[in-house]
Write a protein that holds these residues in place. Sequence first.
Motif, short mmCIF file in Angstrom:
data_model
loop_
_atom_site.label_atom_id
_atom_site.label_comp_id
_atom_site.label_asym_id
_atom_site.label_seq_id
_atom_site.Cartn_x
_atom_site.Cartn_y
_atom_site.Cartn_z
N ALA A 307 0.91 -0.94 0.08
CA ALA A 307 0.41 -0.28 0.40
C ALA A 307 1.41 1.89 0.12
O ALA A 307 0.41 2.21 -0.89
N VAL A 308 2.13 1.49 0.69
CA VAL A 308 2.58 3.06 0.84
C VAL A 308 4.25 2.45 0.89
O VAL A 308 5.13 3.27 0.57
N GLY A 309 5.00 1.34 0.86
CA GLY A 309 6.26 1.51 0.26
C GLY A 309 6.32 0.74 2.32
O GLY A 309 5.49 0.76 2.75
N ASN A 310 7.44 0.21 2.21
CA ASN A 310 8.93 0.27 3.27
C ASN A 310 9.41 1.85 4.12
O ASN A 310 8.99 2.75 3.33
N TYR A 311 9.93 1.62 4.95
CA TYR A 311 9.83 2.86 5.59
C TYR A 311 10.75 3.85 4.85
O TYR A 311 10.34 5.23 4.84
N GLY A 312 12.29 3.28 4.23
CA GLY A 312 12.92 4.01 3.13
C GLY A 312 11.92 4.78 2.04
O GLY A 312 12.09 5.84 1.71
N GLN A 313 10.79 4.05 1.79
CA GLN A 313 10.07 4.53 0.82
C GLN A 313 8.93 5.84 1.00
O GLN A 313 9.14 6.67 0.15
N LEU A 314 9.19 5.37 2.20
CA LEU A 314 7.92 6.82 2.67
C LEU A 314 8.77 7.52 2.72
O LEU A 314 8.71 8.83 2.51
N TYR A 315 9.37 7.23 3.15
CA TYR A 315 10.81 8.86 3.44
C TYR A 315 10.97 9.66 1.95
O TYR A 315 11.30 10.49 2.45
N ASP A 316 11.72 8.97 1.65
CA ASP A 316 11.85 9.54 0.34
C ASP A 316 10.78 10.35 -0.80
O ASP A 316 10.63 11.55 -1.36
N ARG A 317 9.59 9.63 -0.12
CA ARG A 317 8.35 10.41 -1.00
C ARG A 317 8.05 11.07 -0.13
O ARG A 317 7.94 12.76 -0.85
N HIS A 318 8.53 11.29 0.86
CA HIS A 318 8.08 12.74 2.05
C HIS A 318 8.76 14.04 1.69
O HIS A 318 8.83 14.87 2.10
N PHE A 319 10.13 13.56 2.25
CA PHE A 319 10.86 14.47 2.46
C PHE A 319 12.58 14.20 1.85
O PHE A 319 13.69 14.23 2.23
N GLY A 320 12.03 12.63 0.77
CA GLY A 320 13.62 12.72 -0.39
C GLY A 320 13.71 14.00 -1.30
O GLY A 320 13.38 15.34 -1.41
N GLU A 321 14.70 14.00 -1.60
CA GLU A 321 15.16 15.45 -2.79
C GLU A 321 14.67 15.85 -3.66
O GLU A 321 13.81 17.05 -4.12
N ALA A 322 13.92 15.18 -4.52
CA ALA A 322 13.19 15.25 -5.14
C ALA A 322 11.53 15.33 -4.62
O ALA A 322 10.38 16.06 -5.45
N SER A 323 11.03 15.25 -3.31
CA SER A 323 9.73 15.85 -2.22
C SER A 323 9.69 17.89 -2.37
O SER A 323 10.53 18.20 -2.48
N GLN A 324 8.52 18.34 -1.95
CA GLN A 324 8.60 19.11 -1.55
C GLN A 324 8.95 19.43 -0.73
O GLN A 324 9.15 21.27 0.56
N THR A 325 9.40 18.41 -0.01
CA THR A 325 10.04 19.42 1.51
C THR A 325 11.18 18.68 2.40
O THR A 325 11.50 17.70 2.56
N PRO A 326 12.06 18.49 1.25
CA PRO A 326 14.28 17.69 1.39
C PRO A 326 14.35 17.69 2.57
O PRO A 326 14.44 19.36 2.46
N THR A 327 14.65 16.88 3.64
CA THR A 327 14.87 16.87 4.49
C THR A 327 16.26 15.64 4.44
O THR A 327 15.56 14.82 4.02
N PRO A 328 17.73 16.13 5.05
CA PRO A 328 18.24 14.69 5.30
C PRO A 328 17.82 13.67 6.10
O PRO A 328 17.49 14.31 7.03
N ARG A 329 17.69 13.51 5.87
CA ARG A 329 17.51 11.66 6.73
C ARG A 329 18.17 11.75 7.73
O ARG A 329 17.73 11.50 9.07
N GLY A 330 19.42 12.10 7.70
CA GLY A 330 20.28 11.88 9.59
C GLY A 330 19.90 10.84 10.65
O GLY A 330 19.85 10.02 10.16
#
Length: 347
Positions: A307-330
């Motif tokens: 349904a939503v992907g694994n956690y890494g896919q979730l993070y990339d979709r909403h906070f990755g470089e291509a998202s509207q809110t790019p945030t280093p994963r830290g």
Amino acid sequence: MIYKSNKILAMATLAAMLFAQGAEVHAQPQIGSTLATVRERGHLLCSTGGASPGFSAFDSRGVPQGIDADICRAVAAAVFGDASRVRFVTTSSSQRVLNLQSGAVDLAAQSMTWTHTREAANGLVFASTHYYDGQGFLTRTSLGLQSARELQGATVCAPAGGRAEINAAEWARSIGLRITIILFDRTDEVIAAYGSGRCDAITNDASLLAGLRSGLQNPAEHVVLPDRISKEPLGTYVRKGDDNWLDIVRWTVQALINAEELGITRENSEQMLTSTNPLVRRLLGVAGDHGRMMGLDNRWAISAIQAVGNYGQLYDRHFGEASQTPTPRGINRLWTDGGIMYGAPVQ
């Protein structure tokens, strides 16, 4: 008395034999009232914010998008095998606890921090962390500030009903900083007040501030200062008293984290059903009865992942470089990659 003692001894001996053979004794799953209610209703009621980019913000169609919203979809998929069977209830920070306490929602995924008061005094229980954060400050670059410690005499806007006001007040007092805090019920009111010049800065979780900054007319004219004045493990809450529902919500989040650790993605999950890795087989329901232990189908985890992907896919979709809110994963990187995100074992 002798009969009862012998019976107990026999049961203990059987359990010991099974354990020695690598087996475990499972009680019959106790279906909680929340799961029963959700199934009878036909959909999950999930509390989210509506103006928090990266976590839960409305898209052009009026549909909430973000990591919080997707956690709700993952739980719906685990329960029904269908991520669309969720209804979002958008509430203010001050209302979200009351909505969960009253039963108006089944789950709160609204950038809520794991705190002692919410569990010990508010009748809630924290299910699982899906974002580690800290409170910061957003201000104008024109002020030339390098640190929040330079906000002497500033007016700071913050949301009402959360921890932001308390954290900021306590931190400022501890370092002798004088600030004036103005509270607003809704995030859009905070943004409007800041935009009109009513306040010099906004304080909230740093990830939320990064999202708010990206939505401002000229993001380059604003900066999230480097200071972090608190620890904010953000995640989901449920009501106390229904351990079955707590298990479902907690382990759905853990399943998404484990999926990333094991290399299971939204796209390859069906192929991974043939894996010989026992960790993969248990997670995807090929071996064991981990879904049925919670009153769910054994495909509960694969349904959530698809349904939503694994956690890494979730993070990339909403906070990755291509998202509207790019945030280093830290620190939200996996523990195997220098972070602290860690999936509890499905065993």
